[in-house]
Design a protein around this motif. Structure first.
Motif, PDB file in Angstrom:
ATOM      1  N   SER A  99       0.816  -1.206   0.000  1.00 44.53           N
ATOM      2  CA  SER A  99       0.000   0.000   0.000  1.00 44.53           C
ATOM      3  C   SER A  99       0.855   1.263   0.000  1.00 44.53           C
ATOM      4  CB  SER A  99      -1.000   0.034   1.174  1.00 44.53           C
ATOM      5  OG  SER A  99      -2.243   0.529   0.703  1.00 44.53           O
ATOM      6  N   ALA A 159      -1.334  15.482   0.010  1.00 47.99           N
ATOM      7  CA  ALA A 159      -1.115  14.054   0.303  1.00 47.99           C
ATOM      8  C   ALA A 159      -2.342  13.321  -0.198  1.00 47.99           C
ATOM      9  CB  ALA A 159      -0.955  13.826   1.802  1.00 47.99           C
ATOM     10  N   GLY A 160      -2.282  11.990  -0.180  1.00 48.39           N
ATOM     11  CA  GLY A 160      -3.447  11.218  -0.572  1.00 48.39           C
ATOM     12  C   GLY A 160      -4.642  11.550   0.308  1.00 48.39           C
ATOM     13  N   ALA A 161      -4.423  11.557   1.622  1.00 45.11           N
ATOM     14  CA  ALA A 161      -5.522  11.825   2.547  1.00 45.11           C
ATOM     15  C   ALA A 161      -6.080  13.229   2.344  1.00 45.11           C
ATOM     16  CB  ALA A 161      -5.044  11.640   3.985  1.00 45.11           C
ATOM     17  N   GLU A 164      -8.306  13.071  -0.584  1.00 45.19           N
ATOM     18  CA  GLU A 164      -9.622  12.521  -0.223  1.00 45.19           C
ATOM     19  C   GLU A 164     -10.505  13.635   0.337  1.00 45.19           C
ATOM     20  OE1 GLU A 164      -9.295   9.193   2.494  1.00 45.19           O
ATOM     21  OE2 GLU A 164      -7.543   8.449   1.436  1.00 45.19           O
ATOM     22  N   HIS A 193      -8.544   1.567   3.366  1.00 44.65           N
ATOM     23  CA  HIS A 193      -7.488   2.227   4.129  1.00 44.65           C
ATOM     24  C   HIS A 193      -8.164   3.136   5.166  1.00 44.65           C
ATOM     25  CE1 HIS A 193      -4.034   4.935   4.802  1.00 44.65           C
ATOM     26  NE2 HIS A 193      -3.287   3.976   4.298  1.00 44.65           N
ATOM     27  N   THR A 195      -7.701   6.010   6.133  1.00 46.75           N
ATOM     28  CA  THR A 195      -7.931   7.416   5.795  1.00 46.75           C
ATOM     29  C   THR A 195      -9.318   7.625   5.187  1.00 46.75           C
ATOM     30  OG1 THR A 195      -6.817   7.036   3.694  1.00 46.75           O
ATOM     31  CG2 THR A 195      -5.509   8.052   5.448  1.00 46.75           C
ATOM     32  N   ASN A 196      -9.895   6.599   4.541  1.00 44.29           N
ATOM     33  CA  ASN A 196     -11.198   6.786   3.877  1.00 44.29           C
ATOM     34  C   ASN A 196     -12.296   7.112   4.887  1.00 44.29           C
ATOM     35  OD1 ASN A 196     -10.911   4.440   1.026  1.00 44.29           O
ATOM     36  ND2 ASN A 196      -9.656   6.151   1.640  1.00 44.29           N
ATOM     37  N   THR A 237     -11.445   1.725  -3.318  1.00 44.10           N
ATOM     38  CA  THR A 237     -10.047   1.694  -3.786  1.00 44.10           C
ATOM     39  C   THR A 237      -9.947   0.669  -4.903  1.00 44.10           C
ATOM     40  OG1 THR A 237      -9.402   2.113  -1.496  1.00 44.10           O
ATOM     41  CG2 THR A 237      -7.661   1.455  -3.000  1.00 44.10           C
ATOM     42  N   THR A 241      -7.239  -2.810  -1.541  1.00 43.76           N
ATOM     43  CA  THR A 241      -6.111  -3.006  -0.629  1.00 43.76           C
ATOM     44  C   THR A 241      -5.792  -4.479  -0.406  1.00 43.76           C
ATOM     45  OG1 THR A 241      -7.576  -2.887   1.249  1.00 43.76           O
ATOM     46  CG2 THR A 241      -6.551  -0.841   0.591  1.00 43.76           C
ATOM     47  N   ASP A 266     -10.356   5.827  -4.411  1.00 41.55           N
ATOM     48  CA  ASP A 266      -9.055   6.004  -3.778  1.00 41.55           C
ATOM     49  C   ASP A 266      -8.019   5.504  -4.778  1.00 41.55           C
ATOM     50  OD1 ASP A 266      -6.652   5.470  -2.405  1.00 41.55           O
ATOM     51  OD2 ASP A 266      -7.697   5.261  -0.492  1.00 41.55           O
ATOM     52  N   ALA A 268      -4.742   5.387  -4.631  1.00 41.81           N
ATOM     53  CA  ALA A 268      -3.398   5.087  -4.115  1.00 41.81           C
ATOM     54  C   ALA A 268      -2.728   3.961  -4.901  1.00 41.81           C
ATOM     55  CB  ALA A 268      -3.471   4.730  -2.635  1.00 41.81           C
ATOM     56  N   HIS A 288      -7.932  10.707  -5.990  1.00 38.68           N
ATOM     57  CA  HIS A 288      -6.630  11.319  -5.713  1.00 38.68           C
ATOM     58  C   HIS A 288      -5.529  10.450  -6.291  1.00 38.68           C
ATOM     59  CE1 HIS A 288      -6.728   8.595  -2.121  1.00 38.68           C
ATOM     60  NE2 HIS A 288      -5.464   8.470  -2.444  1.00 38.68           N
ATOM     61  N   ASN A 290      -1.617   9.760  -5.463  1.00 38.61           N
ATOM     62  CA  ASN A 290      -0.481  10.036  -4.586  1.00 38.61           C
ATOM     63  C   ASN A 290       0.756  10.095  -5.483  1.00 38.61           C
ATOM     64  OD1 ASN A 290      -2.549   8.089  -3.606  1.00 38.61           O
ATOM     65  ND2 ASN A 290      -1.690   8.576  -1.610  1.00 38.61           N
ATOM     66  N   HIS A 292       3.636  10.406  -4.691  1.00 39.59           N
ATOM     67  CA  HIS A 292       4.714   9.636  -4.064  1.00 39.59           C
ATOM     68  C   HIS A 292       4.483   8.136  -4.182  1.00 39.59           C
ATOM     69  CE1 HIS A 292       1.637  10.929  -1.257  1.00 39.59           C
ATOM     70  NE2 HIS A 292       1.808   9.814  -0.594  1.00 39.59           N
ATOM     71  N   LYS A 293       3.341   7.730  -4.674  1.00 37.25           N
ATOM     72  CA  LYS A 293       3.130   6.297  -4.870  1.00 37.25           C
ATOM     73  C   LYS A 293       3.242   5.930  -6.345  1.00 37.25           C
ATOM     74  CE  LYS A 293       0.493   5.583  -0.691  1.00 37.25           C
ATOM     75  NZ  LYS A 293      -0.784   5.285  -0.065  1.00 37.25           N
TER      76      LYS A 293
HETATM   77  C1  LIG Z   1      -1.342   5.569   1.165  1.00 43.11           C
HETATM   78  C2  LIG Z   1      -2.787   5.388   1.064  1.00 43.11           C
HETATM   79  C3  LIG Z   1      -3.669   6.431   1.410  1.00 43.11           C
HETATM   80  C4  LIG Z   1      -3.222   7.739   2.030  1.00 43.11           C
HETATM   81  O1  LIG Z   1      -2.314   8.451   1.251  1.00 43.11           O
HETATM   82  P1  LIG Z   1      -1.253   9.465   1.912  1.00 43.11           P
HETATM   83  O2  LIG Z   1      -0.567  10.058   0.748  1.00 43.11           O
HETATM   84  O3  LIG Z   1      -0.369   8.630   2.786  1.00 43.11           O
HETATM   85  O4  LIG Z   1      -2.040  10.469   2.706  1.00 43.11           O
HETATM   86  C5  LIG Z   1      -5.020   6.212   1.209  1.00 43.11           C
HETATM   87  N1  LIG Z   1      -5.478   5.042   0.731  1.00 43.11           N
HETATM   88  C6  LIG Z   1      -4.652   4.020   0.403  1.00 43.11           C
HETATM   89  C7  LIG Z   1      -5.221   2.755  -0.153  1.00 43.11           C
HETATM   90  C8  LIG Z   1      -3.269   4.155   0.576  1.00 43.11           C
HETATM   91  O5  LIG Z   1      -2.460   3.140   0.276  1.00 43.11           O
END
Ligand SMILES: *Cc1c(COP(=O)(O)O)cnc(C)c1O
Length: 524
Positions: A99, A159-161, A164, A193, A195-196, A237, A241, A266, A268, A288, A290, A292-293
């Motif tokens: 993840s 950021a991803g969150a 969201e 995740h 954060t959702n 997502t 996940t 999501d 990610a 979103h 990310n 960085h992902k």
């Molecule tokens: C990493 C992740 C997030 C949150 O993203 P951030 O950039 O860390 O805020 C949300 N959902 C999933 C499935 C993730 O892997």
């Protein structure tokens, strides 16, 4: 020795091999205390003129003496290099965290981001002097929209969150504008995740869980039963996940829209499908990304990150300021809620977002090209399936049927009766030189071990990793429980109380009670 805050020296009692280091150092890696424990309070690393005491031109503000340690340049350098050696990094070895995606930050990206025209920008510079940077943001926006098949993007979330939050605020604004503000429920699958649901609750929604099928996908019947006139959105997502593509994603989106709700995806895990699937074609309303992902920008230890959100036609008018427009004078940022921007729900942050991340992500896209990005997705999936195939005879895959996407997910059924838990197994991996995989997530899989190699790992590196896990698995099954319970034996720090550290973090250094606080540097 300092006893407040985290321990800074390794236990010296139980190093494997039968003898312990006398000083806490090990194999050319020195133990390193906090900088405050290094002393040097009466030293300074630089010669500065004593500051003028006359503060008349500062309205009487004078500077207090700060109690800061004063180390020389070599002492400072060694302190930070030693600390860095106590940590693990993606530049050292495979980082199998699931993840989390990217395990590599290309040096080309770093070079581009350090160009003075990008690195030295000030956000309040006149736009006539920032046309190059705005053009880069415009190109990045173009490719994010093209790759996702979506008409609009908000670049500013960090950021991803945060993305969201941006997406749900757009959805909320759209419902309110349509007289649907009474919709207060957000549906989230059990495997989501954290954060959702956290984001939905933060926006003021009530979260209802959607059940999962035995093969790890959204339970359509349960979704249908829960969709109703009170539902504002679903958050799904994809790939999910569990590392699986949501087979019924088009139907999920159709049912959601038929119920008058929006589909937040999501994104990610976009890394697994970039260049192959356009979320816009699946009926997604907001997603979103990310950077960085999927686009190789660094996971910055909590920031600075970037999580742009792509939006459907229906949600685009509610996107937060600022956004780019092109006019006779060149590119400009729309900052004010006037004219076509009147429906914007507000803004996510000061200024325009993380420029340094935009440059890196764009450099990554351009260095791969469209065909290269498609190959990224293909290789990420191939590598995860290689791991799944190589470990399935000794560990138990959570979803044995069929291939996975970008992550291989195992449960702890194979550890039953060994006395070894997922946590113990992960800690023993550290003694073998490997960072553990993601543990106990997703929550729906018992004792989950989520492994995401990504596309940048070579066959050789994957083999080394699989051999290490196979050897450890055999050891666990032979009943060598102590090797796991006491692990890690060889790390600079042994097993830490992570729960206590997370719940009651000690973030400030204080001198030990009874000792004299360090004297501030005396002004000469
Ligand atoms: C990493 C992740 C997030 C949150 O993203 P951030 O950039 O860390 O805020 C949300 N959902 C999933 C499935 C993730 O892997």
């Amino acid at each position: 020795m300092q006893t407040i805050g985290r321990p800074t020296r390794p236990d010296s009692d139980a190093a494997a091999g039968g003898f312990a280091s006398l000083t806490g150092g090990r194999g050319l890696v020195q133990s390193e205390p906090l900088i405050f424990e290094l002393g040097g309070w009466n030293k300074t690393g630089v010669d500065l003129e004593p500051p003028a005491q006359d503060a008349a031109d500062l309205d009487g503000l004078t500077r207090d003496e700060l109690a800061l340690p004063g180390l020389s340049e070599p002492e400072t350098m060694r302190h930070y290099v030693r600390l860095s050696q106590l940590n693990h990094a993606i530049d050292l070895a495979l980082y199998p965290l699931g993840s989390c995606t990217m395990k590599h930050n290309p040096r080309l990206n770093e070079k581009a981001a350090r160009m003075a025209g990008f690195a030295d920008l000030h956000p309040l510079q006149p736009v006539s002097t920032t046309q190059g940077a705005l053009a880069l943001m415009d190109r990045l926006a173009h490719w994010l929209k093209t790759l996702t098949g979506m008409p609009a993007v908000a670049l500013s979330p960090k950021a991803g969150a945060h993305g969201e939050l941006c997406g749900l605020l757009c959805i909320k604004a759209a419902h309110e504008a349509a007289g649907q503000g009474h919709r207060k429920v957000v549906l989230v699958p059990t495997s989501a995740h954290g954060t959702n649901p956290a984001t939905a609750a933060f926006v003021g929604y009530t979260v209802t869980e959607i059940a999962q099928t035995a093969d790890g996908r959204v339970d359509l019947a349960d979704l249908e039963a829960k969709l109703g006139p009170d539902v504002a959105a679903i958050m799904v997502t994809n790939p999910n996940t569990c590392g699986l593509f949501e087979r019924d994603i088009v139907e999920i989106s159709r049912l959601t829209h038929a119920a008058g709700a929006y589909f937040y995806c999501d994104g990610a895990n976009f890394n697994a499908i970039v260049g192959r699937v356009k979320p816009g074609d699946l009926g997604v309303d907001a997603m979103h990304i990310n950077l960085h992902k999927t686009f190789s920008t660094p996971h910055g230890g909590g920031g600075p990150g970037a999580g742009p959100v792509v939006l459907s036609q229906a949600l685009a008018p509610f996107a937060p300021a600022p956004w780019l427009v092109s006019g006779p004078e060149g590119l400009a940022l729309v900052e004010e809620a006037r004219g076509e921007a009147a429906q914007a729900f507000g803004r996510m942050c000061a200024f325009q977002g993380q420029m340094g991340m935009f440059v890196r992500a764009y450099a990554y896209m351009r260095s791969h090209g469209a065909d290269g990005l498609r190959q990224v997705a293909e290789d990420a999936v191939l590598n995860a399936n290689y791991i799944k195939a190589r470990l399935s005879d000794v560990m138990s895959p959570a979803f044995p049927e069929g291939p996975c996407m970008h992550e291989a997910l195992f449960d702890d059924a194979w550890l039953e009766g060994t006395g070894v838990t997922t946590l113990d197994f992960a800690k023993a991996m550290i003694d073998e030189g490997f960072h553990p995989m993601t543990m106990y997530f997703p929550l729906v899989v018992h004792g989950a071990m989520l492994i995401e190699p990504t596309e940048t790992e070579s066959r050789r590196e994957l083999d080394r990793f699989c051999e290490a896990l196979r050897a450890l698995a055999a050891t666990a099954k032979l009943g060598e429980v102590e090797r796991f319970k006491g692990a890690p034996f060889l790390a600079p720090l042994r097993r830490l109380d992570e729960t206590l550290a997370a719940r009651k973090p000690k973030l400030a250094w204080r001198p030990e009670p009874g000792t004299v606080a360090p004297a501030p540097l005396a002004a000469e």
